[in-house]
Motif scaffolding. Structure first.
Motif, short mmCIF file in Angstrom:
data_model
loop_
_atom_site.label_atom_id
_atom_site.label_comp_id
_atom_site.label_asym_id
_atom_site.label_seq_id
_atom_site.Cartn_x
_atom_site.Cartn_y
_atom_site.Cartn_z
N ALA A 1 35.90 35.72 42.34
CA ALA A 1 34.53 35.39 41.61
C ALA A 1 34.97 34.15 40.65
N GLN B 1 32.79 46.88 37.69
CA GLN B 1 32.50 46.05 38.93
C GLN B 1 33.80 45.85 39.73
N TYR C 1 32.76 34.40 45.04
CA TYR C 1 32.64 35.88 45.13
C TYR C 1 32.57 36.29 46.52
N ARG D 1 34.72 42.67 41.35
CA ARG D 1 34.62 41.45 40.56
C ARG D 1 35.78 41.21 39.84
N ASP D 2 36.39 42.05 39.21
CA ASP D 2 37.60 41.93 38.53
C ASP D 2 38.54 43.38 38.46
N ASN E 1 40.03 36.33 39.74
CA ASN E 1 38.79 36.21 39.01
C ASN E 1 38.86 34.92 38.22
#
Length: 485
Positions: free
Chosen positions: A357, A129, A376, A132-133, A322
């Motif tokens: 996020a 993802q 996010y 997201r990270d 994150n």
């Protein structure tokens, strides 16, 4: 018979040829290769012949699972088409074989099919993802790098559920991702059926390796490569020395990962990490550098060369992370409580943005008129923040590995200010990176970057040059070529 929803039918892949009914080709290329050979039926060997001509011209024939076709006047088309295939099959086969067996391209086919294109199986925690990270961003770059050097990539996520957002993205890149009820918990069966086609196995993250290494070793002699992102026990040791509030939990985790990670290193054929610090630790434990490598954690095709164009309009400070990752939460609090008050004592209107996020309630409590918490945001939205911020800060107090937020800030041409922890793996950055240990030093450098345009441009230029040299697509490809041999 497997359904069309099976993973094996739903990723972009190179093929020898496609059905004439679903073949799309650029008109100019069609004319260049001579079009359809009229001595063969277009719905039989004629389509195969056209695909071979395209490949001989140096192009690729690709199966696109998202394509569809609408056939008009179906009975007549089928009757005519089937008649052509049946009546001309033997003739077409003879014509096609005679034509291609004597060509230079045809003579290369046996060599190409004999294993020039190797297959890598990647086993990881979940489908990456990348918005997201940082670990996902790194894995996407590794996948793209392997595809760039002409490997076929298969991907086994530890939890084989179909991610409706990220699974199609990887499939569109050309990755064969395993998912669904028939895959969940059935790695052994799947590997027994498909393992013979795998040339290398890349296992990512210690807990994933703990689950799969034994199964793989029992069933395959192929080289196993371990990519750990960072050494968990080194990061936890740093955390234990910094904050003893969770000492019991951290100490327990540290002991578990110390045993697990060192066991993994001894169980695989090659170990790779993004920074020299991790590679040195592996070599120390194994008493050898053989099979130990570093690979770039990021690979950018382009950098933002025009960052200084809107310098007079840039405002504020940006921290990206994150917040499910403890080092990022600690660093964000440090920015707000320790650095920002010192900066605002000189520049009262400065705002800090904490982007990323999974911010928890405790982090949201830091929000005020001068502290913005985004939650996010998409990659495009994050790029806008980079394009309008004056300074990126990454004052990490503990952690391990190359920090994506640091590299990414430089890639966008924004001066980055970090700590020695944040600069791990980037020791050769020199003037490209501002590295300071205390809140006062960091705040002083932030003020300098806010007020001195010449200094800002110099740092921006140095950061861009560093990223071009260290984190290019070419640099990653060369590192992967050396690793997958």
């Amino acid at each position: 018979m497997e359904k069309s929803s099976s993973p094996k039918y739903n990723y972009l892949k190179l093929v020898d040829y496609c059905s004439f009914a679903l073949l799309m080709i650029d008109a100019e290329l069609y004319r260049t290769v001579g079009g359809l050979d009229e001595t063969m039926s277009p719905v039989g060997y004629g389509a195969v012949d056209l695909a071979f001509a395209i490949r001989e011209a140096g192009m690729k024939v690709v199966y696109q699972p998202a394509s569809s076709a609408l056939q008009h006047d179906e009975p007549r088309c089928i009757e005519k088409g089937m008649g052509m295939v049946v009546s001309d099959q033997s003739h077409d086969q003879h014509t096609f074989t005679r034509k291609w067996i004597t060509s230079s391209f045809g003579k290369r086919l046996e060599y190409v099919r004999s294993g020039l294109r190797k297959t890598v199986l990647i086993v990881d925690q979940y489908v990456p993802q990348p918005d997201r990270d940082a670990g996902s961003r790194t894995m996407i770059e590794i996948v793209r790098g392997l595809l760039d050097i002409d490997f076929e990539v298969k991907f086994w996520p530890q939890h084989c559920w179909y991610d409706p957002i990220y699974t199609p993205q990887l499939q569109e890149m050309g990755v064969d991702i395993q998912y669904g009820d028939s895959r969940e918990g059935n790695f052994t069966n799947w590997f027994n059926e498909n393992g013979a086609d795998v040339d290398f196995i890349l296992v990512s993250r210690p807990d994933v390796a703990r689950e799969y290494l034994g199964q793989i070793r029992k069933r395959s002699p192929v080289p196993i490569i371990y990519y750990g992102h960072d050494i968990h026990y080194l990061r936890l040791a740093d955390e234990l020395g910094f904050d003893r509030g969770e000492a019991r939990l951290v100490r327990r985790e540290l002991g578990r990962y110390l045993s697990l990670e060192q066991h993994i290193w001894r169980s695989v054929d090659r170990v790779c990490y993004p920074s020299r610090r991790e590679a040195d630790e592996v070599a120390r434990v194994l008493a050898s550098r053989e099979g130990v490598a570093t690979i770039p954690s990021y690979a950018f095709e382009t950098v933002v060369d025009n960052a200084a164009e809107n310098l007079s309009e840039r405002r504020g400070i940006l921290f990206v992370g994150n917040y499910a990752h403890r080092p990022n939460v600690t660093a964000a609090r440090f920015v707000v409580s320790e650095v920002l008050p010192l900066v605002r004592a000189v520049l009262p209107d400065v705002e800090v943005v904490l982007a990323g996020a999974n911010p928890g309630i405790d982090l949201y409590r830091l929000a005020n008129d001068h502290v913005v918490i985004t939650g996010y945001i998409s990659d495009d939205a994050l790029a806008e923040y980079y394009g309008n911020t004056r300074v990126v800060v990454a004052p990490l107090q503990f952690g391990a590995g190359v920090k994506g937020k640091v590299v990414e800030g430089m890639r966008f041409g924004v001066p980055v200010i970090t700590t020695p922890v944040g600069a791990q793996g980037l020791e050769d950055a020199g003037a490209a990176l501002g590295v300071y240990a205390t809140a006062a030093e960091i705040a002083g450098e932030v003020v300098a970057m806010m007020t001195n345009d010449e200094l800002w441009r110099s740092r921006s230029k140095a950061g861009l040059a560093y990223v071009r040299r260290r984190f290019s697509r070419f640099a990653l490809q060369e590192a992967l070529k050396a690793l997958f041999v």
